[in-house]
Every structure is written in C-alpha cells, then in structure tokens.
Design an enzyme around this catalytic site. Structure first.
Site, PDB file in Angstrom:
ATOM      1  N   TYR A 137       0.824  -1.210   0.000  1.00 13.49           N
ATOM      2  CA  TYR A 137       0.000   0.000   0.000  1.00 13.49           C
ATOM      3  C   TYR A 137       0.859   1.261   0.000  1.00 13.49           C
ATOM      4  O   TYR A 137       0.445   2.305  -0.513  1.00 13.49           O
ATOM      5  CB  TYR A 137      -0.893   0.042   1.245  1.00 13.49           C
ATOM      6  CG  TYR A 137      -2.209  -0.684   1.106  1.00 13.49           C
ATOM      7  CD1 TYR A 137      -2.238  -2.061   0.937  1.00 13.49           C
ATOM      8  CD2 TYR A 137      -3.408   0.007   1.150  1.00 13.49           C
ATOM      9  CE1 TYR A 137      -3.440  -2.727   0.829  1.00 13.49           C
ATOM     10  CE2 TYR A 137      -4.613  -0.655   1.045  1.00 13.49           C
ATOM     11  CZ  TYR A 137      -4.627  -2.024   0.885  1.00 13.49           C
ATOM     12  OH  TYR A 137      -5.813  -2.673   0.776  1.00 13.49           O
ATOM     13  N   ASP A 239      -6.614  -6.957   4.086  1.00 15.37           N
ATOM     14  CA  ASP A 239      -7.727  -6.285   3.411  1.00 15.37           C
ATOM     15  C   ASP A 239      -8.632  -7.329   2.769  1.00 15.37           C
ATOM     16  O   ASP A 239      -9.854  -7.324   2.954  1.00 15.37           O
ATOM     17  CB  ASP A 239      -7.174  -5.324   2.354  1.00 15.37           C
ATOM     18  CG  ASP A 239      -8.286  -4.623   1.590  1.00 15.37           C
ATOM     19  OD1 ASP A 239      -9.223  -4.132   2.230  1.00 15.37           O
ATOM     20  OD2 ASP A 239      -8.215  -4.590   0.339  1.00 15.37           O
TER      21      ASP A 239
HETATM   22  C1  IPM Z   1     -10.471  -0.905   3.765  1.00 13.37           C
HETATM   23  C2  IPM Z   1     -10.540  -0.315   2.384  1.00 13.37           C
HETATM   24  C3  IPM Z   1      -9.316   0.532   2.108  1.00 13.37           C
HETATM   25  C4  IPM Z   1      -8.112  -0.390   2.156  1.00 13.37           C
HETATM   26  C5  IPM Z   1      -9.333   1.310   0.784  1.00 13.37           C
HETATM   27  C6  IPM Z   1     -10.586   2.107   0.600  1.00 13.37           C
HETATM   28  C7  IPM Z   1      -8.124   2.183   0.664  1.00 13.37           C
HETATM   29  O1  IPM Z   1     -10.733  -1.305   1.433  1.00 13.37           O
HETATM   30  O2  IPM Z   1     -10.389  -0.136   4.738  1.00 13.37           O
HETATM   31  O3  IPM Z   1     -10.500  -2.123   3.902  1.00 13.37           O
HETATM   32  O4  IPM Z   1      -7.794  -1.056   1.147  1.00 13.37           O
HETATM   33  O5  IPM Z   1      -7.452  -0.427   3.183  1.00 13.37           O
HETATM   34 MN    MN Z   2     -11.073  -3.275   2.283  1.00 19.55          MN
END
Ligand code: IPM
Ligand code: MN
Ligand code: NAD
Length: 346
Positions: A137, A239
């Site tokens: 990320y 995630d």
């Molecule tokens: C989550 C969301 C986020 C992530 C996105 C919206 C950036 O999917 O909080 O799980 O991937 O962390």
């Molecule tokens: Mn998510």
C-alpha cells in the site's frame, strides 16, 4: 469534560450512517463531534482527499470516527489525479495507526443471512489483526507508458510491532495466533515469518503460533472458521481476508474495525465496508457496522467498557428481534435500524 471526537462522514452512504451513529453515541456519553470533509467530499471542496486542516483536527482530537470514502465520481486510472482513498491511507499513516483490528463474531440471529451453513458458522469468533501502514500500500509506485509497479516493503520493526499487537490480543482471547503470509513466494513474507517466530519465542511462547499460507487461509476461513482465534497478516492480505470473513457474519454491513497505534494518540474507528455507491442516497444502508465501530471506540479510546457492551448488546438484541436491512435480506431502513438499537439502549 466532553470527549472530543473528529468525525469524517466521507462519501456515498457515509453521511447516512454517520448521523445515526452520532445519535447513538450521544445516548451513551458526553461527546463533542466536529465533522470534517474527507475523501471525495474533500476533493470536491479542496482538490485533495486529506487537507492539512483535517489531519491537524484529527491529531488534536481524542478519537476519530470515519464512515467511508470513494465512489464512481472520483474513480480514475490517472496516477496524477486525486483519489478519495489517498485520504484514508494518508490519515492512517499520519496517525501512526499500524494495527487494524477486525473482529468477526457472527450472531446466531444472522446465521441464515450468511451464504454459509449454520453448522459451519456456529462458534466462530475470530479477529483479523491487519498491518495497516506498511507493505505494498505504501511502497513506491511507478507508471510509464509501457509498465507499472508497486513495491512491497516491510522493515523488521514494522513486523515486530504488529506481531506484538497480535500476541497481546491473543492473550486476552483464546491464546492462538495464525500468522498468515506467502512465504513460499515473497521475500517480505519470509522476513515476516522469521520475525513473528523470533518475537514469539522471545516474548510470547505461552501463545500458540501457527503459520498459514494466505491462499489456503482464504479457503480455511470459509471451510472451518471456528479454528481461528487471531489472524495476523500484512496489509494487502488483511484487506482481502477481512472482506471474505465479513460474509461469516452475514454482510459486509456488519463488520466494524479499530485502527490503533501509539496509545497516547487518537485511534480511528470505521466500518470495514466502503461507501456502497450502489445504494447511496436511499436511506437503506445498514448502520450496524458503524455502530459496532463506535462501540470499539468507546472501549479502546475512552475505556467505556460498560457503554461499549451495552451498545453491542443493543445491536444483538435488535437483530434477535428481527431487524434486517436490505443487505441482510430484509426491508428495514437506516432510520428503522437506528430506532431499533436506540430503544434497546434505554
Ligand atoms: C479498507 C478499504 C481501504 C483499504 C481502501 C478504501 C483504501 O478497502 O479499509 O478495507 O484497502 O485499506
Ligand atoms: Mn477493504
Ligand atoms: P463496498 O464495501 O462499498 O460495497 C460492496 C457491496 O456491499 C455493495 O453491494 C454495497 O451496497 C454493500 N454494502 C457495503 N456496506 C453496506 C452497508 N453498510 N449496508 C448495506 N450494504 C452495504 O465496496 P465497493 O463497492 O467495492 O467499493 C465502493 C467504494 O468504497 C470504492 O470507492 C472503494 O474504494 C471504497 N471503499 C472505502 C472503504 C473505506 O472508506 N474504509 C472501504 C472499502 C471500500
């Protein structure tokens, strides 16, 4: 004195589920709420998903309550255009929220809302501990006319602190940690596995530790979810696995989360789901994941354990009495969900 909460309603169903959550919190304690534009709403106002003012206001608050960001209006594949999600990632990083706790405890009243069989779900009580400020990320991203790359990078220190977070949490639960990685392929995962085992041997040998590859973990979550207590994993795997695990509780609209870092800093509390653009503006979103996120806030940031439990019990009670929003196969509106939960708080 009133507790100061920074509120980020965000986009899509965000404002619709925020308003009832603030009403619920207002029943449970003395809070001041200050709303800030965030995500797409902030892009529309300021050209960026996270302004310095919003960051500063969140840092100055005692806790941050977030609904969700994103939506088709701001979807773009242009690497130079602002995206709502950048605001979320930026704020997690700014607040140092490296540990994301996503509890999955299906309530019996909702067993029939899940795609899985009642016998598979019965007894499930697990917690995904997702590393939240590292990995792919946040690594360098490149894009040219002919190629693109995302770097997955972890330091030993980043793995150590999330490992400790998972082991500490496991000690308060059933003392079992599954460390999930892709150590058969990825160097970051091989480092992850080594570090998790070293921290385990040196500091937490009383906790049971098992390694699990992420692909088979996805399968095991659906096949035999009751075997899990704490699942600790890197950002991207966490995630994906947590959305899959959400279906154990019947709907993504049920799953709360707490993002925590340095205990002296505010935590951030948000549902696991997104802005649900497909149902936004209709008043039919399920607010329960956000109510349960508020309960986690009461517990983790304010130490209001009795109030947190009262809210969780009110949610369970409302579901037990038949409350079902559309995502759970029913017809209840967001307002009806609020009324059902609020009446059980009194
Ligand atoms: C989550 C969301 C986020 C992530 C996105 C919206 C950036 O999917 O909080 O799980 O991937 O962390
Ligand atoms: Mn998510
Ligand atoms: P989503 O979670 O928004 O929606 C997935 C499905 O679940 C949709 O059918 C939606 O209607 C349903 N759903 C989700 N929450 C619900 C609720 N509370 N009540 C009833 N139904 C609900 O995921 P998506 O559609 O893949 O993403 C939409 C946008 O949300 C994207 O821009 C994405 O980046 C963003 N997103 C934001 C967050 C966040 O802010 N934390 C998390 C995930 C996705």
């Amino acid at each position: 004195m009133a507790h100061a909460i920074a509120v980020l309603p965000g986009d899509g169903i965000g404002p619709e589920i925020t308003a009832p959550t603030l009403e619920i919190l207002g029943e449970l304690g003395d809070f001041t709420f200050t709303e800030h534009p965030f995500g797409g709403a902030s892009i529309d106002l300021h050209g960026t998903a996270l302004t310095d003012e919003t960051t500063a206001a969140c840092k100055a608050s005692e806790s941050v309550l977030l609904a969700a960001v994103g939506g088709p209006k701001w979807d773009t594949t242009d690497p130079n255009a602002p995206r709502p999600e950048q605001g979320l990632l930026g704020l997690r990083k700014e607040l140092g929220l490296f540990s994301n706790l996503r509890p999955v405890r299906p309530v019996p009243a909702l067993y029939d809302a899940s795609a899985l069989k009642r016998e598979v779900l019965d007894g499930t009580d697990l917690l995904v501990v997702r590393e939240l400020t590292g990995g792919i990320y946040f690594g360098e991203k490149t894009r040219t006319a002919t190629d693109a790359s995302d770097l997955c990078h972890y330091t030993v220190a980043e793995v150590e602190r999330i490992a400790r977070s998972a082991f500490e949490t496991a000690r308060k639960r059933r003392n079992l940690v599954h460390s999930v990685d892709k150590a058969n392929v990825m160097e970051t995962s091989r480092q992850w596995r080594e570090v998790v085992h070293r921290i385990h041997a040196e500091e937490y040998s009383d906790v049971e530790l098992r390694d699990q590859l992420v692909d088979s973990c996805a399968m095991e979550l659906i096949a035999r979810p009751t075997q899990f207590d704490v699942i600790v994993t890197e950002n991207l795997f966490g995630d994906i696995l947590s959305d899959a695990a959400a279906m154990l509780s019947g709907s993504l609209g049920m799953l709360p989360s707490a993002s925590i870092g340095d205990p002296s800093q505010p935590g951030m509390f948000e549902p696991v789901h997104g802005s649900a653009p497909d149902i936004a503006g209709q008043g039919i979103a399920n607010p329960l994941a956000m109510f349960l996120s508020a309960a986690m806030m009461l517990r983790y940031d304010f130490g209001l354990e009795a109030e947190a439990t009262a809210l969780e019990s009110a949610v369970d009670g409302a579901l037990g009495d038949g409350l079902r929003t559309g995502d759970l196969g029913g017809k209840a509106t967001t307002a009806e969900a609020l009324a059902a939960v609020r009446s059980r708080l009194k």
